[in-house]
Design a protein around this motif. Structure first.
Motif, PDB file in Angstrom:
ATOM      1  N   ARG A 211      -0.708   4.548  -0.459  1.00 17.10           N
ATOM      2  CA  ARG A 211      -1.703   4.942   0.540  1.00 17.10           C
ATOM      3  C   ARG A 211      -1.010   5.057   1.906  1.00 17.10           C
ATOM      4  O   ARG A 211      -1.113   4.165   2.754  1.00 17.10           O
TER       5      ARG A 211
ATOM      6  N   ARG B 106       4.538  -1.987   9.331  1.00 16.14           N
ATOM      7  CA  ARG B 106       3.204  -1.850   8.747  1.00 16.14           C
ATOM      8  C   ARG B 106       3.171  -2.522   7.385  1.00 16.14           C
ATOM      9  O   ARG B 106       2.195  -3.196   7.030  1.00 16.14           O
ATOM     10  N   SER B 107       4.236  -2.366   6.601  1.00 12.66           N
ATOM     11  CA  SER B 107       4.291  -2.988   5.283  1.00 12.66           C
ATOM     12  C   SER B 107       4.313  -4.507   5.397  1.00 12.66           C
ATOM     13  O   SER B 107       3.637  -5.208   4.628  1.00 12.66           O
TER      14      SER B 107
ATOM     15  N   HIS C 298      -5.150  10.401  10.105  1.00 16.00           N
ATOM     16  CA  HIS C 298      -3.738  10.690  10.345  1.00 16.00           C
ATOM     17  C   HIS C 298      -3.528  12.166  10.684  1.00 16.00           C
ATOM     18  O   HIS C 298      -2.555  12.512  11.371  1.00 16.00           O
TER      19      HIS C 298
ATOM     20  N   PHE D 276      -1.105  -1.808  16.859  1.00 13.01           N
ATOM     21  CA  PHE D 276      -0.721  -0.455  16.462  1.00 13.01           C
ATOM     22  C   PHE D 276      -0.162   0.358  17.625  1.00 13.01           C
ATOM     23  O   PHE D 276       0.390   1.434  17.406  1.00 13.01           O
TER      24      PHE D 276
ATOM     25  N   TYR E 192     -13.626   2.482   9.283  1.00 11.45           N
ATOM     26  CA  TYR E 192     -13.164   1.694   8.131  1.00 11.45           C
ATOM     27  C   TYR E 192     -14.058   0.481   7.922  1.00 11.45           C
ATOM     28  O   TYR E 192     -14.440   0.153   6.793  1.00 11.45           O
TER      29      TYR E 192
ATOM     30  N   ASP F 229     -10.851   2.506  13.029  1.00 11.96           N
ATOM     31  CA  ASP F 229     -11.006   1.263  12.288  1.00 11.96           C
ATOM     32  C   ASP F 229     -12.463   0.801  12.264  1.00 11.96           C
ATOM     33  O   ASP F 229     -12.830   0.016  11.386  1.00 11.96           O
TER      34      ASP F 229
ATOM     35  N   GLY G 269      -2.030   4.632   6.217  1.00 12.88           N
ATOM     36  CA  GLY G 269      -1.915   3.481   7.111  1.00 12.88           C
ATOM     37  C   GLY G 269      -0.719   3.554   8.035  1.00 12.88           C
ATOM     38  O   GLY G 269      -0.849   3.369   9.247  1.00 12.88           O
ATOM     39  N   TRP G 270       0.469   3.833   7.468  1.00 10.55           N
ATOM     40  CA  TRP G 270       1.634   3.868   8.352  1.00 10.55           C
ATOM     41  C   TRP G 270       1.706   5.166   9.147  1.00 10.55           C
ATOM     42  O   TRP G 270       2.308   5.198  10.231  1.00 10.55           O
TER      43      TRP G 270
ATOM     44  N   CYS H 118       0.860  -5.734   6.081  1.00  7.85           N
ATOM     45  CA  CYS H 118       0.018  -5.781   4.882  1.00  7.85           C
ATOM     46  C   CYS H 118       0.225  -7.086   4.127  1.00  7.85           C
ATOM     47  O   CYS H 118      -0.737  -7.682   3.614  1.00  7.85           O
TER      48      CYS H 118
ATOM     49  N   SER I 123      -9.772   7.891   6.359  1.00  5.89           N
ATOM     50  CA  SER I 123      -8.563   8.334   5.666  1.00  5.89           C
ATOM     51  C   SER I 123      -7.979   9.611   6.249  1.00  5.89           C
ATOM     52  O   SER I 123      -6.778   9.867   6.116  1.00  5.89           O
TER      53      SER I 123
ATOM     54  N   ARG J 149       0.822  -1.218   0.000  1.00  9.17           N
ATOM     55  CA  ARG J 149       0.000   0.000   0.000  1.00  9.17           C
ATOM     56  C   ARG J 149       0.860   1.275   0.000  1.00  9.17           C
ATOM     57  O   ARG J 149       0.563   2.243   0.703  1.00  9.17           O
TER      58      ARG J 149
END
Length: 293
Positions: free
Chosen positions: A21, A60-61, A273, A150, A187, A184, A24-25, A64, A270, A18
């Motif tokens: 985008r 975070r990656s 952050h 998180f 989300y 979340d 997320g991180w 995913c 979104s 991602r």
């Protein structure tokens, strides 16, 4: 896989994590840096800043990658996720897990440059990262598991700067958990109809018609806990301005989600952050300008 082949697949790897985008991180980064500043009493130094920034992005990656493999059979039935690399068949699960493992090892290498306490905490962070994708099969509100995952950067930040994890770190982690439950759930509201069809569990489904009210409560608990920490670290004027800006954002989120429309809920998620950035900025500025004791 040789280097040229890996380079050709780089766009696919970036899609997997991602990369386009970054929200997320950023949701992980701001509370982690906030804890790092609080633990250090101000700027923590370039080394720790680099370690925790890069480590957050890498973990975070990696998450995913694991999540897409775990959810590949579910994601094909959700319009928003059907074209993810593993679900769409453009990448095998084994390759995605190899990418995730490489990213997690890179994050662990960064932890090794700090101290033994951080290294020990990193194993817990990895364990919860691996566990979260499967929580939605068994836990009524898997967002709570995500909240723990998180929040792991918070005790690690204290361990890196102080060699211990004081009660304040646990309070901040609890506050961050409330924030994760808020955003979340927003989300999850986006995918609620699809999730009901495929039979997975989410906080949006569990809360039902209480979802909007619960989100507002979660936001206020988050701001109460982090606001108290801010008040201890920053001058009153900085605290007041920061919390006013944060509360204005929460009020805006209410206007976006109250009708439970997919577009509004996704927009609210979104934008979270910016809320995290607001609290971090207040802490960083407050610690920088507070009178010397």
């Amino acid at each position: 896989m040789n280097a040229p082949a890996a380079l050709r697949r780089l766009p696919l790897y970036l899609d997997l994590i991602r990369w386009n985008r970054p929200a997320g991180w950023l949701l992980l980064l701001w509370p982690t840096l906030g804890a790092l500043w609080l633990a250090a009493g101000g700027f923590p130094g370039w080394h720790l800043l680099a370690v925790f920034t890069l480590g957050t992005i890498l973990m975070r990656s990696a998450g995913c990658c694991v999540n897409d493999v775990a959810d590949r059979e579910f994601d094909r039935y959700v319009k928003r996720t059907a074209q993810r690399p593993v679900t769409s068949g453009r990448m095998r699960a084994r390759e995605a897990l190899a990418v995730g493992a490489a990213l997690a090892l890179a994050a662990f290498a960064l932890a090794l440059t700090t101290n033994a306490a951080v290294v020990r905490w990193s194993f817990g962070a990895l364990a919860i990262t691996l566990a979260y994708p499967y929580a939605k099969r068994f836990v009524a509100m898997p967002q709570a598991v995500l909240g723990v995952a998180f929040g792991f950067g918070i005790p690690m930040a204290y361990a890196a700067t102080q060699g211990q994890v004081p009660p304040l770190a646990w309070a901040l982690m609890a506050g961050n958990l409330c924030w994760v439950l808020a955003y979340d759930t927003e989300y999850a509201m986006v995918d609620r109809d699809d999730d009901l069809k495929i039979g997975i569990k989410t906080s949006a489904i569990t809360l039902g018609q209480r979802d909007v009210a619960a989100i507002m409560v979660f936001y206020l608990l988050y701001l109460a806990i982090w606001g108290a920490a801010l008040a201890l670290a920053a001058p009153p004027a900085v605290t007041a301005l920061t919390l006013a800006a944060a509360l204005a954002q929460v009020a805006w989120h209410y206007t976006l989600i109250r009708a439970r429309e997919r577009g509004g809920c996704f927009r609210a998620f979104s934008a979270n952050h910016w809320l995290g950035l607001t609290l971090f900025a207040g802490l960083a500025v407050g610690l920088a300008v507070r009178p010397a004791s």
